[in-house]
Design a protein around this motif. Structure first.
Motif, PDB file in Angstrom:
ATOM      1  N   GLU A  26      32.496  26.392  46.765  1.00  0.00           N
ATOM      2  CA  GLU A  26      32.096  25.218  46.466  1.00  0.00           C
ATOM      3  C   GLU A  26      33.152  24.472  45.453  1.00  0.00           C
ATOM      4  OE1 GLU A  26      28.134  23.464  43.655  1.00  0.00           O
ATOM      5  OE2 GLU A  26      28.084  25.487  44.635  1.00  0.00           O
ATOM      6  N   SER A  27      33.314  23.383  45.639  1.00  0.00           N
ATOM      7  CA  SER A  27      34.291  22.391  44.929  1.00  0.00           C
ATOM      8  C   SER A  27      33.904  22.482  43.343  1.00  0.00           C
ATOM      9  CB  SER A  27      34.448  21.230  45.433  1.00  0.00           C
ATOM     10  OG  SER A  27      33.292  20.213  45.404  1.00  0.00           O
ATOM     11  N   GLY A  28      35.014  22.583  42.362  1.00  0.00           N
ATOM     12  CA  GLY A  28      34.812  22.578  41.309  1.00  0.00           C
ATOM     13  C   GLY A  28      35.835  23.399  40.457  1.00  0.00           C
ATOM     14  N   SER A  29      35.514  23.414  39.106  1.00  0.00           N
ATOM     15  CA  SER A  29      36.793  24.008  38.474  1.00  0.00           C
ATOM     16  C   SER A  29      36.077  25.368  37.458  1.00  0.00           C
ATOM     17  CB  SER A  29      37.293  23.204  37.144  1.00  0.00           C
ATOM     18  OG  SER A  29      38.458  23.708  36.457  1.00  0.00           O
ATOM     19  N   TYR A  30      36.610  26.318  37.867  1.00  0.00           N
ATOM     20  CA  TYR A  30      36.111  27.605  37.488  1.00  0.00           C
ATOM     21  C   TYR A  30      37.224  28.594  36.466  1.00  0.00           C
ATOM     22  CZ  TYR A  30      33.053  26.590  41.309  1.00  0.00           C
ATOM     23  OH  TYR A  30      32.279  25.927  42.233  1.00  0.00           O
ATOM     24  N   PRO A  31      36.505  29.370  35.708  1.00  0.00           N
ATOM     25  CA  PRO A  31      37.727  30.181  34.905  1.00  0.00           C
ATOM     26  C   PRO A  31      37.949  31.374  35.855  1.00  0.00           C
ATOM     27  CG  PRO A  31      35.335  30.470  34.147  1.00  0.00           C
ATOM     28  CD  PRO A  31      35.198  29.446  35.167  1.00  0.00           C
ATOM     29  N   CYS A  32      38.932  32.239  35.161  1.00  0.00           N
ATOM     30  CA  CYS A  32      39.266  33.217  35.991  1.00  0.00           C
ATOM     31  C   CYS A  32      39.198  34.591  35.235  1.00  0.00           C
ATOM     32  CB  CYS A  32      40.950  33.003  36.180  1.00  0.00           C
ATOM     33  SG  CYS A  32      41.866  34.063  36.964  1.00  0.00           S
ATOM     34  N   ILE A  33      38.837  35.538  36.027  1.00  0.00           N
ATOM     35  CA  ILE A  33      39.020  36.985  35.610  1.00  0.00           C
ATOM     36  C   ILE A  33      39.967  37.578  36.216  1.00  0.00           C
ATOM     37  CG2 ILE A  33      37.504  39.091  35.394  1.00  0.00           C
ATOM     38  CD1 ILE A  33      35.057  37.187  35.627  1.00  0.00           C
ATOM     39  N   ILE A  34      40.833  38.497  35.320  1.00  0.00           N
ATOM     40  CA  ILE A  34      41.733  39.442  35.969  1.00  0.00           C
ATOM     41  C   ILE A  34      40.985  40.740  36.107  1.00  0.00           C
ATOM     42  CG2 ILE A  34      44.133  40.496  35.845  1.00  0.00           C
ATOM     43  CD1 ILE A  34      44.970  38.282  34.079  1.00  0.00           C
ATOM     44  N   PHE A  35      40.783  41.368  37.408  1.00  0.00           N
ATOM     45  CA  PHE A  35      40.039  42.517  37.464  1.00  0.00           C
ATOM     46  C   PHE A  35      41.061  43.927  38.042  1.00  0.00           C
ATOM     47  CE2 PHE A  35      37.497  45.344  40.023  1.00  0.00           C
ATOM     48  CZ  PHE A  35      36.577  45.667  39.076  1.00  0.00           C
ATOM     49  N   TYR A  36      41.091  44.426  37.027  1.00  0.00           N
ATOM     50  CA  TYR A  36      42.359  45.812  37.319  1.00  0.00           C
ATOM     51  C   TYR A  36      41.637  46.827  37.828  1.00  0.00           C
ATOM     52  CZ  TYR A  36      45.245  42.958  33.914  1.00  0.00           C
ATOM     53  OH  TYR A  36      45.946  41.845  33.195  1.00  0.00           O
ATOM     54  N   SER A  37      42.057  47.448  38.796  1.00  0.00           N
ATOM     55  CA  SER A  37      41.436  48.609  39.624  1.00  0.00           C
ATOM     56  C   SER A  37      41.773  49.855  39.204  1.00  0.00           C
ATOM     57  CB  SER A  37      41.936  48.310  41.002  1.00  0.00           C
ATOM     58  OG  SER A  37      43.640  48.947  40.854  1.00  0.00           O
ATOM     59  N   GLU A  38      41.157  50.794  39.747  1.00  0.00           N
ATOM     60  CA  GLU A  38      41.536  52.398  39.246  1.00  0.00           C
ATOM     61  C   GLU A  38      43.061  52.472  39.950  1.00  0.00           C
ATOM     62  OE1 GLU A  38      37.413  54.334  40.790  1.00  0.00           O
ATOM     63  OE2 GLU A  38      38.610  52.922  42.377  1.00  0.00           O
ATOM     64  N   ILE A  39      43.522  53.776  39.795  1.00  0.00           N
ATOM     65  CA  ILE A  39      44.645  54.132  40.103  1.00  0.00           C
ATOM     66  C   ILE A  39      44.942  54.091  41.649  1.00  0.00           C
ATOM     67  CG2 ILE A  39      45.217  55.833  38.113  1.00  0.00           C
ATOM     68  CD1 ILE A  39      44.417  58.065  40.075  1.00  0.00           C
ATOM     69  N   PHE A  40      43.740  53.913  42.663  1.00  0.00           N
ATOM     70  CA  PHE A  40      43.964  53.769  43.974  1.00  0.00           C
ATOM     71  C   PHE A  40      43.952  52.422  44.500  1.00  0.00           C
ATOM     72  CE2 PHE A  40      40.802  57.112  42.429  1.00  0.00           C
ATOM     73  CZ  PHE A  40      41.388  58.237  42.965  1.00  0.00           C
TER      74      PHE A  40
END
Length: 245
Positions: A26-40
């Protein structure tokens, strides 16, 4: 909220980093989350977690945390060989390189045409540590750190004076720590050490210990606790809606 996913090869100080982006359609302006994974790196459970977050109205970036040490697109298996390789990568990549990765991710997020420019961080296992580490950057307004490893033990390589725990007072955003009481990777003395540092530095934090094992968020394997995972997603979304939106 329906989402789309994309791949981006982002230039960092230590090479190109493949990053997976999950964003609302959906169009719009959204904030961002950096999602850091496990070692895999980006396994199927990590991708599903990112999709859940994105569907609540966020851009979610999942970087390949060991991009310098593996071919682009590497995903390690949840087996002994994958665990051994991932741990080797963890011990071979200095925290300074993770810091420069975070800088590149923040710059990328702020340049997205439909991003508000507000950025938070979230992660599991070593990713919980990296989310905490990202919060050392003043552009990170909030971090949700799930069973973050190696903060208490100072086992990740770093230059003198750049220890994660010792730099806690540099954090200006809000932190949430969640640990499993049955997690052998962060035993009770390690949790006490982190908690005491939080109190002594006076950072803005919330603390929660739950009856769960390590990797209780991972929806594959016998340690998965679906009821707790739902609670964690709700808490994370509430944090990021309050701090980023």
């Amino acid at each position: 909220m329906i989402i789309s996913n994309h791949q981006h090869d982002i230039k960092t100080a230590t090479g190109v980093m493949r990053t997976y982006r999950y964003s609302p359609v959906e169009s719009g302006s959204y904030p961002c989350i950096i999602f850091y994974s496990e070692i895999f790196q980006q396994t199927a459970p990590i991708a599903r977690s990112a999709a859940i977050l994105a569907s609540h109205g966020f851009h979610v970036l999942v970087p390949e945390v060991f991009h310098e040490l593996n071919p682009i697109g590497t995903v390690l298996a949840y087996d002994d060989a994958g665990k051994d390789k991932g741990n080797q990568d963890k011990w071979n990549k200095p925290l300074e390189s993770h810091d420069s990765d975070t800088v590149a991710l923040i710059e990328f997020a702020k340049a997205l045409p439909n991003c508000t420019g507000n950025v938070g961080a979230m992660g599991v296992c070593i990713g919980g540590h990296l989310a905490y580490r990202a919060a050392l950057n003043p552009n990170i307004k909030a971090a949700f750190c799930l069973y973050a490893t190696d903060i208490h033990s100072d086992t990740l390589p770093a230059k003198a004076g750049n220890n994660s725990l010792e730099r806690m007072s540099d954090i200006k955003g809000e932190l949430h720590f969640i640990f499993g009481k049955q997690d052998p990777h962060v035993p009770v003395d390690g949790r006490i050490k982190i908690y005491q540092a939080c109190q002594q530095t006076g950072i803005n934090f919330q603390w929660q210990e739950v009856n769960a094992q390590h990797a209780f968020m991972r929806d594959e394997g016998e340690r998965y606790d679906a009821a707790l995972a739902i609670q964690m997603y709700q808490q994370a979304v509430a944090l990021f809606q309050r701090k980023l939106v």
